[in-house]
Design an enzyme around this catalytic site. Structure first.
Site, PDB file in Angstrom:
ATOM      1  N   HIS A 258       0.949  -0.993   0.043  1.00 35.37           N
ATOM      2  CA  HIS A 258      -0.025   0.118  -0.092  1.00 35.37           C
ATOM      3  C   HIS A 258       0.848   1.275   0.134  1.00 35.37           C
ATOM      4  CE1 HIS A 258      -3.125   2.743   0.861  1.00 35.37           C
ATOM      5  NE2 HIS A 258      -3.955   1.633   0.460  1.00 35.37           N
ATOM      6  N   ASP A 315      -7.901  -5.167  -0.473  1.00 34.48           N
ATOM      7  CA  ASP A 315      -8.355  -6.503  -1.584  1.00 34.48           C
ATOM      8  C   ASP A 315      -7.978  -7.671  -1.184  1.00 34.48           C
ATOM      9  OD1 ASP A 315      -9.308  -4.309  -3.182  1.00 34.48           O
ATOM     10  OD2 ASP A 315      -7.347  -3.567  -3.636  1.00 34.48           O
TER      11      ASP A 315
HETATM   12  N1  CMC Z   1       4.134  -7.664  -4.643  1.00 32.67           N
HETATM   13  C1  CMC Z   1       5.441  -7.823  -4.695  1.00 32.67           C
HETATM   14  N2  CMC Z   1       6.141  -6.542  -4.504  1.00 32.67           N
HETATM   15  C2  CMC Z   1       5.476  -5.256  -3.974  1.00 32.67           C
HETATM   16  C3  CMC Z   1       4.027  -5.331  -3.918  1.00 32.67           C
HETATM   17  C4  CMC Z   1       3.699  -6.622  -4.233  1.00 32.67           C
HETATM   18  N3  CMC Z   1       2.175  -6.641  -4.012  1.00 32.67           N
HETATM   19  N4  CMC Z   1       3.849  -4.074  -3.394  1.00 32.67           N
HETATM   20  C5  CMC Z   1       4.976  -3.475  -3.548  1.00 32.67           C
HETATM   21  N5  CMC Z   1       6.127  -4.244  -3.694  1.00 32.67           N
HETATM   22  C6  CMC Z   1       7.589  -3.865  -3.752  1.00 32.67           C
HETATM   23  C7  CMC Z   1       7.793  -3.294  -5.144  1.00 32.67           C
HETATM   24  O1  CMC Z   1       8.271  -4.273  -6.067  1.00 32.67           O
HETATM   25  C8  CMC Z   1       8.852  -2.356  -4.980  1.00 32.67           C
HETATM   26  O2  CMC Z   1      10.041  -3.096  -4.431  1.00 32.67           O
HETATM   27  P1  CMC Z   1      11.494  -2.265  -5.106  1.00 32.67           P
HETATM   28  O3  CMC Z   1      11.719  -1.152  -3.852  1.00 32.67           O
HETATM   29  O4  CMC Z   1      12.502  -3.348  -4.712  1.00 32.67           O
HETATM   30  O5  CMC Z   1      11.504  -1.751  -6.534  1.00 32.67           O
HETATM   31  C9  CMC Z   1       8.494  -1.634  -3.552  1.00 32.67           C
HETATM   32  O6  CMC Z   1       7.808  -2.873  -2.807  1.00 32.67           O
HETATM   33  C10 CMC Z   1       7.831  -0.427  -3.437  1.00 32.67           C
HETATM   34  O7  CMC Z   1       6.609  -0.617  -4.349  1.00 32.67           O
HETATM   35  P2  CMC Z   1       5.776   0.555  -5.449  1.00 32.67           P
HETATM   36  O8  CMC Z   1       5.077  -0.339  -6.388  1.00 32.67           O
HETATM   37  O9  CMC Z   1       6.747   1.678  -5.688  1.00 32.67           O
HETATM   38  O10 CMC Z   1       5.015   1.110  -4.246  1.00 32.67           O
HETATM   39  P3  CMC Z   1       3.793   1.999  -4.590  1.00 32.67           P
HETATM   40  O11 CMC Z   1       3.500   2.743  -3.405  1.00 32.67           O
HETATM   41  O12 CMC Z   1       4.010   2.846  -5.828  1.00 32.67           O
HETATM   42  O13 CMC Z   1       2.587   1.229  -4.994  1.00 32.67           O
HETATM   43  C11 CMC Z   1       0.765  -0.609  -4.733  1.00 32.67           C
HETATM   44  C12 CMC Z   1       1.633   0.734  -4.171  1.00 32.67           C
HETATM   45  C13 CMC Z   1      -0.417  -0.873  -3.706  1.00 32.67           C
HETATM   46  C14 CMC Z   1       0.335  -0.054  -6.217  1.00 32.67           C
HETATM   47  C15 CMC Z   1       1.703  -1.800  -4.649  1.00 32.67           C
HETATM   48  O14 CMC Z   1       1.841  -2.265  -3.204  1.00 32.67           O
HETATM   49  C16 CMC Z   1       0.952  -2.766  -5.610  1.00 32.67           C
HETATM   50  O15 CMC Z   1       1.226  -2.782  -6.761  1.00 32.67           O
HETATM   51  N6  CMC Z   1       0.268  -3.790  -5.115  1.00 32.67           N
HETATM   52  C17 CMC Z   1      -0.407  -4.900  -5.724  1.00 32.67           C
HETATM   53  C18 CMC Z   1      -1.483  -4.311  -6.370  1.00 32.67           C
HETATM   54  C19 CMC Z   1      -2.733  -4.061  -5.038  1.00 32.67           C
HETATM   55  O16 CMC Z   1      -2.791  -4.995  -4.397  1.00 32.67           O
HETATM   56  N7  CMC Z   1      -3.147  -2.903  -5.292  1.00 32.67           N
HETATM   57  C20 CMC Z   1      -4.279  -2.489  -4.378  1.00 32.67           C
HETATM   58  C21 CMC Z   1      -3.872  -1.372  -3.549  1.00 32.67           C
HETATM   59  S1  CMC Z   1      -4.604  -0.835  -2.068  1.00 32.67           S
HETATM   60  C22 CMC Z   1      -6.445  -0.962  -2.407  1.00 32.67           C
HETATM   61  C23 CMC Z   1      -6.907  -0.139  -3.588  1.00 32.67           C
HETATM   62  O17 CMC Z   1      -6.575   0.905  -3.698  1.00 32.67           O
HETATM   63  O18 CMC Z   1      -7.589  -0.969  -4.252  1.00 32.67           O
END
Ligand code: CMC
Length: 365
Positions: A258, A315
């Site tokens: 998140h 989710d």
């Molecule tokens: N699985 C694997 N690695 C992850 C995940 C995940 N679900 N989430 C974050 N990471 C890692 C990512 O690879 C990155 O690693 P590194 O620093 O080594 O490159 C680090 O954690 C930071 O991730 P980010 O994508 O830059 O973080 P963000 O704040 O931009 O994105 C997020 C947040 C929710 C989009 C992301 O965690 C994600 O894509 N999660 C999976 C999709 C998901 O479940 N979305 C629902 C979000 S919450 C409710 C909603 O809005 O509906």
């Protein structure tokens, strides 16, 4: 030009009275009230609280529920339109078009008075479940089931989907799902809705912006992603290989991580409890067990080994709840929207009430 923050991370874009998140301690409040204290109320009460800013007294709640029930029906012309949609894998495409049609059938659509906006708010909250259920039935060539007045918002939705009156626990689970999905500060869909509202576009158009943004797999679409993932894993024995394979290929695991929470999302805890109770009532705990196994494996990988604060988000266990409610994955994002519409309306009204057009700058490279 000031420093650019990719993804606007940590940028504060506006003041709001609607909700509060402490991502370090895992606290979420709607209108100053902890989510744990709201989860046992009715969706109608929480919707009223979000939209008006005040917890309803008994008379106010009864009148609000009466108005929602009176507005559950949908226009016959809309039902005809739904039958012409091509049904793919995502019902949200249909919902988006249906809300656009609903605006055409509302003579107050382009009126911007507080009274007209209040009427639009009631219609939107009331009609969303009827439209989602009708869309689902139309995809099988079935006629919609008429809403049942004496059922709660959530129970009536389940009834309109299948024609069966839900058990008490199923009805409670659906109500909780809508409450937990109802609001979450400046998440991407709400931000896009606030931008649309800030141009003084109408409430339907703003809600459609919210829907379009919710669809993506990094936001509301993750719920369908989790349901698909559980199907793909298939059994608890496969959970470890699946999770480790994903991490090795540097792929995201749906339902984890998140932007704001660096601890367990407080909604995930409530969803997990509901999912466990549904599993027990169902007599088959395999979906729940598989999800919990995945949670344990990923806690070890993300938190204990890598020291990254990546936990289940809203989710994850909501998808498990949907599995036990027999909800098809292609409806997951639309059902999220059914809850979120109250939060969207509250943000639309808050933006109108103290507006300045939202127009940031880009750093030209
Ligand atoms: N699985 C694997 N690695 C992850 C995940 C995940 N679900 N989430 C974050 N990471 C890692 C990512 O690879 C990155 O690693 P590194 O620093 O080594 O490159 C680090 O954690 C930071 O991730 P980010 O994508 O830059 O973080 P963000 O704040 O931009 O994105 C997020 C947040 C929710 C989009 C992301 O965690 C994600 O894509 N999660 C999976 C999709 C998901 O479940 N979305 C629902 C979000 S919450 C409710 C909603 O809005 O509906």
């Amino acid at each position: 030009m000031k420093e650019m923050k990719k993804g606007l991370e940590g940028v504060v874009a506006l003041d709001t009275k609607i909700s509060y998140i402490d991502g370090i301690q895992g606290i979420l409040k709607y209108r100053g009230i902890n989510i744990e204290d709201l989860a046992d109320l009715s969706y109608d009460a929480v919707s009223y609280l979000l939209i008006t800013g005040k917890m309803p007294d008994e008379a106010e709640l009864s009148e609000y529920s009466r108005m929602l029930v009176a507005n559950r029906g949908i226009n016959g012309k809309l039902i005809e339109v739904l039958k012409h949609f091509e049904f793919g894998v995502e019902a949200l495409d249909g919902l988006r078009t249906a809300i656009s049609c609903t605006a055409h059938f509302d003579e107050e659509n382009n009126q911007h008075t507080p009274e007209a906006n209040k009427n639009k708010a009631i219609k939107l909250v009331a009609e969303f479940p009827t439209i989602v259920a009708a869309l689902h039935r139309a995809s099988y060539g079935d006629e919609p089931i008429k809403p049942m007045d004496n059922l709660s918002h959530g129970a009536n939705f389940l009834y309109m989907l299948s024609g069966k009156i839900p058990t008490d626990l199923e009805a409670e689970a659906m109500e909780k799902d809508l409450i937990l999905s109802a609001e979450h500060e400046l998440n991407p869909s709400t931000f896009s809705l606030r931008i649309a509202s800030s141009t003084l576009s109408d409430m339907y158009s703003a809600v459609i912006c919210g829907l379009c943004t919710l669809k993506g797999p990094l936001h509301g679409g993750a719920r369908k992603g989790v349901m698909d993932m559980l199907d793909e894993i298939g059994s608890i024995e496969n959970a470890r290989d699946y999770a480790l394979g994903k991490l090795e290929r540097k792929e995201k695991i749906m339902g984890f991580g998140h932007r704001v929470y660096k601890t367990l999302d407080p909604r995930a805890r409530i969803y997990k409890d509901v999912a466990r109770r549904l599993a027990e009532e169902n007599g088959d705990t395999s979906w729940f067990d598989m999800a919990e196994e995945l949670e344990h494996i990923l806690y070890h990988e993300f938190v204990e080994i890598k020291g990254k604060p990546i936990y289940p988000n809203v989710d994850f266990y909501s998808a498990v709840v949907y599995k036990y409610l027999d909800i098809p994955a292609e409806l997951a994002t639309s059902i999220f929207a059914m809850g979120r519409v109250s939060g969207w309306i509250a943000h639309c009204m808050e933006q109108y009430s103290d507006n300045r057009v939202i127009r940031p700058r880009a750093h030209t490279v």
